[in-house]
Design an enzyme around this catalytic site. Structure first.
Site, mmCIF file in Angstrom:
data_model
loop_
_atom_site.group_PDB
_atom_site.id
_atom_site.type_symbol
_atom_site.label_atom_id
_atom_site.label_comp_id
_atom_site.label_asym_id
_atom_site.label_seq_id
_atom_site.Cartn_x
_atom_site.Cartn_y
_atom_site.Cartn_z
ATOM 1 N N ASP A 136 -5.267 25.037 -13.851
ATOM 2 C CA ASP A 136 -5.225 23.980 -13.965
ATOM 3 C C ASP A 136 -4.568 23.393 -15.616
ATOM 4 O OD1 ASP A 136 -4.882 21.180 -13.147
ATOM 5 O OD2 ASP A 136 -7.011 21.227 -13.586
ATOM 6 N N HIS A 143 -1.421 10.597 -18.876
ATOM 7 C CA HIS A 143 -2.501 11.224 -18.517
ATOM 8 C C HIS A 143 -3.876 11.332 -19.680
ATOM 9 C CE1 HIS A 143 -5.783 12.111 -15.665
ATOM 10 N NE2 HIS A 143 -5.423 13.575 -16.238
ATOM 11 N N GLU A 212 -6.556 13.172 -8.715
ATOM 12 C CA GLU A 212 -5.567 13.603 -9.395
ATOM 13 C C GLU A 212 -3.699 13.988 -8.885
ATOM 14 O OE1 GLU A 212 -8.117 15.023 -13.277
ATOM 15 O OE2 GLU A 212 -6.874 16.432 -12.613
ATOM 16 N N GLU A 214 -0.865 15.599 -9.115
ATOM 17 C CA GLU A 214 0.042 16.460 -9.433
ATOM 18 C C GLU A 214 0.636 17.328 -8.795
ATOM 19 O OE1 GLU A 214 -3.366 19.837 -11.113
ATOM 20 O OE2 GLU A 214 -4.647 18.472 -11.747
ATOM 21 N N ASP A 246 -6.803 17.325 -7.459
ATOM 22 C CA ASP A 246 -7.250 17.994 -8.349
ATOM 23 C C ASP A 246 -8.732 17.314 -7.892
ATOM 24 O OD1 ASP A 246 -8.354 20.062 -8.507
ATOM 25 O OD2 ASP A 246 -7.985 19.654 -11.138
ATOM 26 N N ARG A 250 -15.768 12.873 -11.410
ATOM 27 C CA ARG A 250 -15.780 12.515 -13.129
ATOM 28 C C ARG A 250 -17.062 12.213 -13.773
ATOM 29 N NH1 ARG A 250 -10.662 13.594 -14.496
ATOM 30 N NH2 ARG A 250 -9.328 12.379 -12.209
ATOM 31 N N GLN A 253 -18.381 15.220 -14.175
ATOM 32 C CA GLN A 253 -17.786 16.328 -15.448
ATOM 33 C C GLN A 253 -18.074 15.166 -16.357
ATOM 34 O OE1 GLN A 253 -13.452 15.518 -14.665
ATOM 35 N NE2 GLN A 253 -13.162 16.368 -16.655
ATOM 36 N N LYS A 266 -15.001 19.955 -10.819
ATOM 37 C CA LYS A 266 -13.364 20.307 -10.505
ATOM 38 C C LYS A 266 -13.429 21.182 -9.606
ATOM 39 C CE LYS A 266 -10.847 18.810 -13.110
ATOM 40 N NZ LYS A 266 -9.709 17.956 -12.655
ATOM 41 N N THR A 270 -9.544 21.201 -4.331
ATOM 42 C CA THR A 270 -8.083 21.292 -4.786
ATOM 43 C C THR A 270 -6.939 21.614 -3.365
ATOM 44 O OG1 THR A 270 -8.969 22.162 -6.602
ATOM 45 C CG2 THR A 270 -6.403 21.954 -6.020
ATOM 46 N N GLU A 349 -7.987 6.166 -14.539
ATOM 47 C CA GLU A 349 -7.269 5.085 -15.421
ATOM 48 C C GLU A 349 -7.119 4.155 -15.473
ATOM 49 O OE1 GLU A 349 -3.399 7.892 -16.463
ATOM 50 O OE2 GLU A 349 -4.369 8.876 -15.244
#
Length: 406
Positions: A136, A143, A212, A214, A246, A250, A253, A266, A270, A349
């Site tokens: 990843d 970002h 996420e 991606e 993904d 948070r 993490q 994480k 996925t 975000e």
């Protein structure tokens, strides 16, 4: 780009136009074993049955390798290399062309059409590739900057190495799942009071579950251990692209990532879209990316090669009450997060790490994902009806965390 005209009726707004021809793995009631197919409009062309019934009779180069279309993944086909991918895709395109060169193979062959052209709604989708490793990257500059501002302020948003090299880490290949697979909210250690002087974790279900937005790229050509690949040769090693979500815990993490990076936060899931859009299908949409104001070392310098693609990406969230809200659009070149608020590719975000609520259709509010929420990623290249190149949906629904009696 002028649309290609087909004898097969294809919705002009379909992301699976004749310009696309993405590859995937399907199973059906008649053929329950997973096997390769391509998508065209609302149909899948079953490549296993197609090859068994001499569909590749007009393409001699693939005939010694037709067994790849009876495999349960696309790995064997991918390993044949970019030149073979190209001629197979172009041959399949030609079969669907109005006034194409090989009308007798499929257009006028009713028996083969009935056996191989299957409604997508009747196909079960599977992971397109066996994934032996998953890396990843942190490639989205906007970002990386937005998240860096949240935790370190604008002066130190980007780490000193960010513009010099590809920042990445190895993920968990075994938890990559195909679109439509439910995702279980993870449990782990979180800080109930991150501001406390003494950091005391508690074991809890994740309370800051995020997405996420991606893109994922599959490798088709291996490299030998200890033998680097020259930057100009890298495209020869790429098979195709999928959408990728993904999922990220948070709060877990934030506590666990120091000093070696993400782990359980994480690796619980996925999601990727089911259809692999070949690199050749994306080439007409190649473009330059965000300019780097840092001079790269020569071994990473792509010179003027256009290695980005203009892909319109979007994210929608459907709550358990069936209300759907678009929570993020990106119109650009695959940069994943843009500069405006509506172009941010994750909730971290958009909500300023949970400080700002997002109001959804029907009045519901979110800072992070709740149980029962369904997230859908979509992506498409082009704007000309009849010539769209898209990825299909990348969908996942959040299920409640496992209750552990500890």
């Amino acid at each position: 780009m002028a649309p290609l005209k087909s004898w097969l009726q294809v919705d002009p707004k379909s992301h699976f136009s004749l310009h696309n021809i993405p590859f995937g793995i399907i199973s059906t009631l008649d053929t329950p074993e997973p096997h390769p197919a391509v998508a065209i409009g609302e149909y899948a062309l079953d490549l296993h049955v197609f090859s068994q019934q001499n569909g590749f009779s007009a393409l001699s180069i693939i005939q010694p390798h037709q067994k790849v279309f009876s495999e349960p993944t696309l790995n064997a086909f991918a390993a044949l290399g970019r030149p073979i991918h190209r001629v197979v895709r172009e041959y399949l395109q030609s079969l669907f062309l109005d006034n194409g060169p090989f009308p007798d193979v499929l257009e006028k062959n009713e028996q083969l059409r009935k056996a191989t052209l299957l409604p997508l709604k009747n196909c079960k989708m599977h992971l397109p590739m066996f994934i032996s490793d998953y890396t990843d990257f942190y490639a989205g500059l906007n970002h990386a900057y937005n998240v860096g501002v949240l935790f370190r302020g604008p002066q130190n948003a980007l780490q000193p190495n960010y513009k010099h090299l590809p920042v990445g880490y190895h993920g968990r290949a075994s938890s990559v799942v195909v679109s439509g697979t439910s995702i279980r909210r993870p449990n782990g250690q979180i800080l109930s009071n991150p501001a406390a002087e003494k950091k005391e974790p508690v074991f809890s279900e994740c309370k800051k579950l995020d997405i996420e937005l991606e893109l994922g790229c599959f490798v088709c050509k291996p490299s030998k251990m200890g033998e680097p690949i020259r930057i100009e040769d890298a495209p020869k090693h790429l098979f195709g692209v999928v959408l990728l979500n993904d999922w990220s815990a948070r709060d877990i993490q934030a506590w666990e990532y120091v000093p070696l990076g993400p782990f359980n936060a994480k690796n619980f899931g996925t999601t990727i879209s089911a259809w692999v859009v070949l690199i050749d299908a994306l080439e007409p949409f190649a473009t330059v990316g965000i300019a780097n104001d840092t001079e790269l070392l020569p071994y990473l310098d792509e010179k003027d090669r256009k290695s980005n693609y203009a892909i319109d990406l979007s994210v929608s969230l459907t709550t358990s009450s069936s209300k759907t809200t678009n929570i993020g659009d990106l119109l650009g070149s695959g940069t994943i997060s843009g500069e405006s608020k509506t172009e941010k590719g994750c909730l971290l975000e958009q909500t300023d790490n949970g400080k700002i609520e997002i109001t959804l259709e029907g009045g519901e509010k979110r800072t992070f994902l709740e149980d029962g929420d369904t997230v859908t990623l979509t992506g498409v290249c082009g704007s000309e009806n009849g010539a769209l190149v898209g990825f299909g949906d990348c969908v996942g629904r959040i299920e409640p965390a496992v209750q552990l009696n500890l």
